[in-house]
Structure formats: structure tokens, C-alpha cells
Design an enzyme around this catalytic site. Structure first.
Site, PDB file in Angstrom:
ATOM      1  N   SER A 234      -5.905   0.695   1.429  1.00  0.00           N
ATOM      2  CA  SER A 234      -7.119   1.412   1.007  1.00  0.00           C
ATOM      3  C   SER A 234      -7.497   0.997  -0.402  1.00  0.00           C
ATOM      4  O   SER A 234      -6.645   0.530  -1.168  1.00  0.00           O
ATOM      5  CB  SER A 234      -6.850   2.912   1.016  1.00  0.00           C
ATOM      6  N   ASP A 235      -8.747   1.202  -0.742  1.00  0.00           N
ATOM      7  CA  ASP A 235      -9.109   1.138  -2.157  1.00  0.00           C
ATOM      8  C   ASP A 235      -8.533   2.393  -2.814  1.00  0.00           C
ATOM      9  O   ASP A 235      -8.210   3.372  -2.144  1.00  0.00           O
ATOM     10  CB  ASP A 235     -10.625   1.034  -2.354  1.00  0.00           C
ATOM     11  N   TRP A 236      -8.440   2.366  -4.125  1.00  0.00           N
ATOM     12  CA  TRP A 236      -7.766   3.419  -4.897  1.00  0.00           C
ATOM     13  C   TRP A 236      -8.618   4.695  -4.890  1.00  0.00           C
ATOM     14  O   TRP A 236      -9.588   4.804  -5.648  1.00  0.00           O
ATOM     15  CB  TRP A 236      -7.538   2.909  -6.309  1.00  0.00           C
ATOM     16  N   GLY A 237      -8.288   5.616  -4.030  1.00  0.00           N
ATOM     17  CA  GLY A 237      -9.089   6.827  -3.879  1.00  0.00           C
ATOM     18  C   GLY A 237      -9.972   6.745  -2.652  1.00  0.00           C
ATOM     19  O   GLY A 237     -10.915   7.523  -2.507  1.00  0.00           O
ATOM     20  N   GLY A 238      -9.666   5.845  -1.747  1.00  0.00           N
ATOM     21  CA  GLY A 238     -10.526   5.637  -0.576  1.00  0.00           C
ATOM     22  C   GLY A 238     -10.053   6.340   0.688  1.00  0.00           C
ATOM     23  O   GLY A 238     -10.659   6.183   1.739  1.00  0.00           O
TER      24      GLY A 238
END
Ligand code: BGC
Length: 738
Positions: free
Chosen positions: A285-289
Site C-alpha cells: 500500500s501507499d503510506w496511509g492507503g
């Protein structure tokens, strides 16, 4: 058996060196007996399967999440022990010899070196569009290999590098991390950069999957677009780049696509990436996704990144365990997630070639960065052959603006690299995220002084327009540097240059007809003064040794050969969306309508609408001239091959790009289907054979979920830019699958 045989040979051979080698061979052999997954004659899949079978459930859970190892962490998330300070860390499983995953951002170099690890530095490549503008996959490979080797020597084995979001939005704050607007060009460039990285035994992460084409509202907005359009544009770029580069991981993006978060999007991850493209690696995932456990996992997400800091909770721990217990997620899926992660680790050689502290040849790496700009800078204007500068005769040069006395500008955000020597102009706001505003210490002023030893090369800051104009007036030529800082998480509202720089250029150009403008920017900018300056050189963010590369280009030591990887809009009214709602504040809308242009991104939009941009995609000048001969097209089934002869008719060596575009039947715009860059001495010519990518002849049939070449008459043209094509060649193709 192997270890026994090795021991026997060792008792016979007595030399100390041979003994040492034999002991090593014996150890390696015994390792593969006790750890059969270390047998590198097996496929990465087979090795991962053997290892997976050894893991406890807790160890599997350990591999499917990373921890944030950067600064500005909440007290609830202590620094992960053993990590190198960076964006992400997965602890090792020592009892089985599984190395830690040490993840660093690295699109343009090993990133945030100083922000993450005070005092550390790395070699910054120029901005992504520079590499794309080289139209040279070897340049991209070299840049990737340089970053990969630096990362490996610093102990990193996963790079969050491989940005390929298409330039749908010239105001996107991250365009400087990407590779332009065209799926084929972006894919061939980014794919090769990924190959370069992974050849250094470091996993590369193509990102941000997908349609994260603006930063405004990136954590909430839904990109609305039809299946056919996305498959033929943004997803085609990913598809081709993944084929070329085989990245070990794919990063799903922050945004939603047609209402579903990218990181829980079954269509994108399961159906397209893993089913249609048969992608064997893992999705992080992207960071916070991440927004869920069961939904994300069942849609194809394999690893949650730094959830303890960036997500509402760590979904891939207690919530996922609960989902497994309830039967909402199957054990087989958890095993698949781990298998994919291990498989990529084996495929890139993470077990065999552990990353660790090793010397770095910074000078050699800086040369890679400099040559990237020399290959990618685009000469946009050169009236009356003002350039190259005659450095052996010039007596006086005015250098003006953009801190050209100190360095070259970089873009902001997670991709930011701190070069050796640090920030040449510290203290400019914002000094914190997505800042700091950074200038790499490679000053064009010094490089121009070195290049023109007989000239008096004077500098004026540019804040004082009158003083700058006065310096220009008394100099033979004036080189004005203009800049626009852009950064991750923020788009720019318009195309204008900030800080009164247009007035500066106007005043300097009025004072001196021999005015040259050097642009340092992320994406296209408005140039209201264009007609009144003699020359314009586009360098985006110039990167390591950027000042010297600029001096080499202006002085003619290097002949510019970059070609625009983006169309350059005349003004905002030419764009599919006049405004970016929410760009200057307030709540952004829930959706952005990408169906307006659909697959017609960039030049295809301009062509379909009959709009003339300021500079077309593929455009770029040279200090020499080229002649392109007649185009020939051979068809073998659906495989088309273009042949064209390119001659350097001028008096300087230089490189040109043959660009081949196809009009599929009924289309209002062309598609780049193949290209080749060629370096030619004066008078030299070369016959270029350019295979055309069959998926650019095809349409994606959303009903059948497959590419289809529609039978009919295809017209193929070639030229040095999308707006300068020779006579078309017509080819009849049957209905077929590419
Ligand atoms: C960015 C990613 C980056 C990640 C880790 C995110 O904010 O969108 O590109 O890799 O942070 O730094």
C-alpha cells in the site's frame, strides 16, 4: 550429498585458497541442504514455496506489514529496532535466514537522506521528465542501476521507485517524479529504470497504481473513468513497464478509482494486475492507503505499509486475524500474500546478495546524473542560432536568478534527495513537509565561469529587477534562470512562474537581445515573454552536477537532444479541466472526471480537439539539422515494423529521435507506437528499424476484456515530433488479437 562431495575434494586439495573456497562451498552446500530454499538453481516460486512451508502464522503476519522508520513519529509508534532510518521496515526472521526489508524512497536517488538520516547524502538524478525526455531506455537503465547500487551499498533492498502516473494534469505537484504523458514512452523509460535497480539486487516498486494523477484531494478523491479508457492509458503504461522491468512490487495509490479505494480495488489488483497480467510479485500500500482488512486482502493487497503511523489502525494484524477466524479471508490467501513477497525477494536476489555497507563511487554516480541531464534537457527555442555560446570569444556573460550562484532546484516530498554538501540555499519556506525547499550544490554560475574562462561572468540575484537588467545591458549575453518549486501533496493552481519572474525575464530581454532562459520546473509553465527571448532550455529539476550539464549544453560541448515527454499547453483553457477544484484550499470534490479526455491524454487530447499547444509532445531542437527519409512499414501479421533513414545534415554531431505514430481507423488522434534515438556525426546517416507495439494498434474491448486490433486501414507516420510528421503510409490489417 553435495556437502559430502565438497568435503572429500577439500581433503585432497591442500592450498590455503582452495581450502577457503572449499569451506565456503561446503557451507553453501550444507545451507541448501538444511535450507533448501537457498538453492538458487530453483525458481523463485519454488524457493518461496519451500520457505513458506516453514513459517509459523505469526511469522507470516510479520511479513505482511512494514513499520515506519522515519522522523516525526507519534509516541505510540517507537522506532523499529534494527531499521535503517527510512520510509519502511519489515524485521528479519533470523531463524530461517529471511533478511529484513529495508525500504527507501528512491525515484530520483536514495531519498530523504538527510531528513531520515542526518548527515547522510546520495546522488540526485535529474527529475523524471528529464530521463523520459532522453527518449533513451539506456539512459533510464543507467540511472536506475546507479540508484540501485547506492541503495544496496547503504543497506536498502527495497526501493519505492518507479513512478509512472501519466501527466494528465500538468499542474500535478508530482509530475517531476514521473515520465510524462505517453504510455509507451513512460513505460519503456520507467521499465528500464526498474530493470537497472533490480539488477543491483534491490526490489523496485512501480507506483502509484493507479490514476493518482493529481495531488489535490489525493487521499479522498475518486478518479472516474471507463474501463476501456483506463486500459488504453494509465493502465497500459503500468502493463508495459511491468513487462519490461518486472518490478518485485507494485504500490497501490491513495485515491479511489470509480468509487473504490485503489488499495481495495478488486478490478485493479485481482482482475487486471494478477489475472490479466499474471503479475507474480506483491502489492504494497501507499503510506496511509489502507482502509480495511478483509476487503483489501480479498481485493489483492499483499502488504500494509507503515500502518501503525499512517493508517487508522494496523489492519493487517488483529483485524486481519479476526477476519481469518471468521472465514472472511482464507488461509490460502494469506499464504499467497507471503508467497508473493518471498518470491520477489528471491527473484531480485535479496537472499543471495545481501545489502549492506559498501563503498560508493560518488564521482562515477554524479557523472551518471550529469549525463542524464545532458541527454534529456530540451532546447525549446534558439533564435538566430544564439546557442551554442561561443565561449572562446565571449567577453561578458550575465547570469541571473534562481540562486544559480549556489545550486539547482529540486522538487519536494518523499522523493527528495540530499546531495553531498547538503542544501545550498537553506531556510526557504516551507522548511518542513513537503519541504524543505532544496537546492543541490551544483551551481551553474561556477560551471559557466569554468566553461568560458575568458569571459567576465557576473551574477545578479534577480529580486532586484532593475539591477539584473543593468547587468544584462552591459553583458554580451544574459542567461536568466527561472524556477518553480513543486512538491508532493500540493498541485499548483496555474502555470505561472512565481515571484515576479516574468517581469524579470521581460526586463532582462529588453536590456539584452541575447537573452537565454533556463527553466527549472516540474511541469510546463507559462512563458508570456517567449517571443522576446533568444533561447529557452528546459532542464526540469537538473539534479546532480546539474550546473555543469547546463554549462555543457549552453556552450555546445554537448548538443541538446531531449524531446518533450509532455505537451506544453498554451494556457489553461486548452486543458481538459480548466481548474483543479480545491487546489488553493477548501474541501476538494469527491470525484475528478477523467472520462473527459479518457485515453486521449496529452497530445492525443490536443489532436482530437484540434488545439495547437505551445510546444507539442516530442518536440526539441538541436544545434545540428536532421533529415528523415521516406517511411517504410512492413507487416508480419499484426506486428508492424517501421524503417526510416535519418541523416545528420548539419555540421555538429548530435542525436535525433525517430517517432512513429499510428492512426487507428476512425481515430482523431495519433498514438506513439515506437521510437528510436540515434546519435549521428555530421553527414552520417543510419537506417532505423522500429518495431511497433501491437497494443498501440489495438483497442481494449471492455466487453470481452481483451485487446482487439480492429480490421481496417491504419495510417503510420514518422517524424521528429508529434506535430511534424512525414507522409503517412497506409497499412491494411485484419481483425486480430495483438
Ligand atoms: C508517497 C509514496 C512514498 C511513500 C513513502 C507516500 O506519501 O505517496 O510515493 O513512497 O509516501 O514515503
Amino acid at each position: 550429498m553435495k556437502s559430502k562431495a565438497a568435503a572429500l575434494r577439500c581433503t585432497v586439495l591442500k592450498s590455503a585458497i582452495v581450502m577457503g573456497l572449499c569451506m565456503w562451498a561446503g557451507m553453501a552446500a550444507s545451507q541448501t541442504t538444511t535450507r533448501p530454499w537457498n538453492d538458487n538453481t530453483l525458481s523463485p516460486d519454488a524457493r518461496a514455496k519451500l520457505l513458506l512451508a516453514q513459517l509459523t502464522q505469526d511469522e507470516k503476519f510479520q511479513l505482511i506489514r512494514s513499520y515506519y522508520a522515519g522522523p516525526d513519529r507519534p509516541a505510540t509508534a517507537p522506532f523499529p529496532k534494527g531499521a535503517i532510518a527510512s520510509a519502511g521496515y519489515v524485521p528479519p526472521i533470523e531463524r530461517l535466514g529471511i533478511p529484513a526489508l529495508e525500504e527507501s524512497d528512491a525515484g530520483l536517488g536514495v531519498a530523504s537522506s538527510d531528513r531520515m538520516r542526518p548527515g547522510d547524502h546520495a546522488t540526485p538524478l535529474p527529475a523524471g521528465p528529464v530521463t523520459a525526455a532522453s527518449w533513451d531506455p539506456q539512459v533510464a537503465y543507467r540511472g536506475g542501476a546507479m540508484i540501485g547500487s547506492e541503495a544496496h551499498s547503504k543497506g536498502f533492498n527495497v526501493l519505492l521507485a518507479g513512478g509512472i502516473n501519466l501527466t494528465r494534469e500538468p499542474r500535478n505537484g508530482r509530475n517531476f517524479e514521473y515520465a510524462g504523458e505517453d504510455p509507451l514512452l513512460a513505460a519503456t523509460i520507467v521499465g528500464q529504470a526498474i530493470r537497472g535497480i533490480q539488477d543491483q539486487h534491490v526490489i523496485s516498486t512501480i507506483k502509484h497504481y493507479a490514476l493518482n494523477d493529481q495531488e489535490t484531494g489525493r487521499n479522498t478523491i475518486s478518479a472516474q473513468i471507463g474501463e476501456q479508457a483506463m486500459r488504453e492509458s494509465d493502465l497500459l503504461a503500468f502493463e508495459l513497464a511491468i513487462e519490461i522491468g518486472k518490478p518485485g512490487s507494485v504500490m497501490c495509490s491513495y485515491n479511489k478509482i470509480n468509487g473504490d479505494w485503489a488499495c481495495e480495488n478488486d478490478y485493479l489488483m485481482n482482475q487486471v494486475l494478477k489475472r490479466d497480467w499474471k503479475y507474480p510479485g506483491f502489492v504494497m500500500s501507499d503510506w496511509g492507503g489502507v482502509h480495511s482488512a478483509a476487503k483489501s486482502v480479498n481485493a489483492g493487497l499483499d502488504q500494509e505499509s507503515a500502518g501503525e503511523v499512517f493508517d487508522k489502525e494496523v489492519y493487517f494484524d488483529a483485524p486481519l486475524r479476526a477476519a481469518l477466524a471468521k472465514g472472511e479471508v482464507k488461509q490460502a490467501r494469506l499464504d499467497d500474500m507471503v508467497q508473493r513477497i518471498l518470491r520477489s525477494m528471491f527473484a531480485a536476489g535479496l537472499f543471495q546478495y545481501p545489502a549492506g555497507k559498501a563503498p560508493i563511487d560518488s564521482q562515477a554516480n554524479l557523472k551518471v546524473a550529469r549525463e542524464t541531464l545532458e541527454d534529456g534537457a530540451v532546447l525549446l527555442r534558439n533564435e538566430n542560432a544564439l546557442l551554442p555560446l561561443d565561449v572562446n570569444k565571449l567577453q561578458s556573460i550575465a547570469v541571473i536568478g534562481a540562486h544559480a550562484d549556489k545550486g539547482v532546484l529540486a522538487g519536494g516530498g518523499s522523493s527528495l534527495v540530499t546531495a553531498m554538501g547538503g542544501n545550498a540555499v537553506p531556510g526557504i519556506a516551507p522548511t518542513t513537509w513537503p519541504g524543505p525547499v532544496m537546492y543541490h550544490p551544483y551551481a551553474p554560475l561556477k560551471a559557466l565561469r569554468d566553461a568560458a574562462p575568458k569571459a567576465s561572468v557576473q551574477y545578479a540575484e534577480g529580486n532586484d529587477v532593475a539591477a539584473a537588467a543593468a547587468l544584462a545591458a552591459k553583458s554580451q549575453v544574459a542567461v536568466v534562470f527561472v524556477q518553480k518549486w513543486q512538491a508532493e501533496s500540493i498541485d499548483t493552481a496555474d502555470l505561472s512562474l512565481p515571484d515576479n519572474q516574468d517581469a524579470l525575464v521581460e526586463a532582462v530581454a529588453k536590456a539584452n537581445p541575447h537573452t537565454i532562459v533556463v527553466l527549472e520546473n516540474s511541469g510546463p509553465v507559462a512563458m508570456p515573454w517567449l517571443e522576446r527571448v533568444g533561447a529557452v532550455l528546459e532542464t526540469w529539476y537538473p539534479g546532480g552536477d546539474g550546473g555543469k550539464a547546463i554549462a555543457n549544453l549552453l556552450s555546445g560541448k554537448v548538443n541538446p537532444s531531449g524531446r518533450l515527454p509532455v505537451s506544453w499547453p498554451g494556457d489553461l483553457s486548452q486543458l481538459p479541466r480548466r481548474d483543479i477544484p480545491g487546489v488553493t484550499g477548501g474541501t476538494p470534490p469527491e470525484t475528478v472526471d477523467y472520462a473527459i479526455e479518457g485515453a486521449n491524454v496529452g497530445y492525443r487530447w490536443y489532436q482530437a480537439k484540434g488545439i495547437k499547444p505551445l510546444f507539442p509532445f516530442g518536440f526539441g531542437l538541436s544545434y545540428t539539422q536532421f533529415k528523415h527519409g521516406d517511411l517504410k512499414v512492413d507487416a508480419k501479421g499484426t506486428q508492424l515494423q517501421a524503417t526510416v533513414d535519418v541523416t545528420n545534415t548539419g555540421s555538429r554531431a548530435g542525436a535525433d529521435v525517430a517517432q512513429v505514430y499510428v492512426h487507428v481507423p476512425g481515430a482523431k488522434s495519433a498514438r506513439l507506437a515506437g521510437y528510436a534515438k540515434v546519435f549521428l556525426k555530421p553527414g552520417e546517416h543510419r537506417t532505423l528499424t522500429i518495431p511497433l507495439e501491437p497494443r498501440l494498434l489495438a483497442d481494449f474491448d471492455a466487453g470481452k476484456h481483451e485487446w482487439v486490433i480492429r480490421g481496417g486501414q491504419y495510417s503510420v507516420s514518422e517524424g521528429p515530433s508529434s506535430a511534424d510528421l512525414g507522409a503517412p503510409v497506409n497499412v491494411q490489417l485484419p481483425t486480430a488479437r495483438p
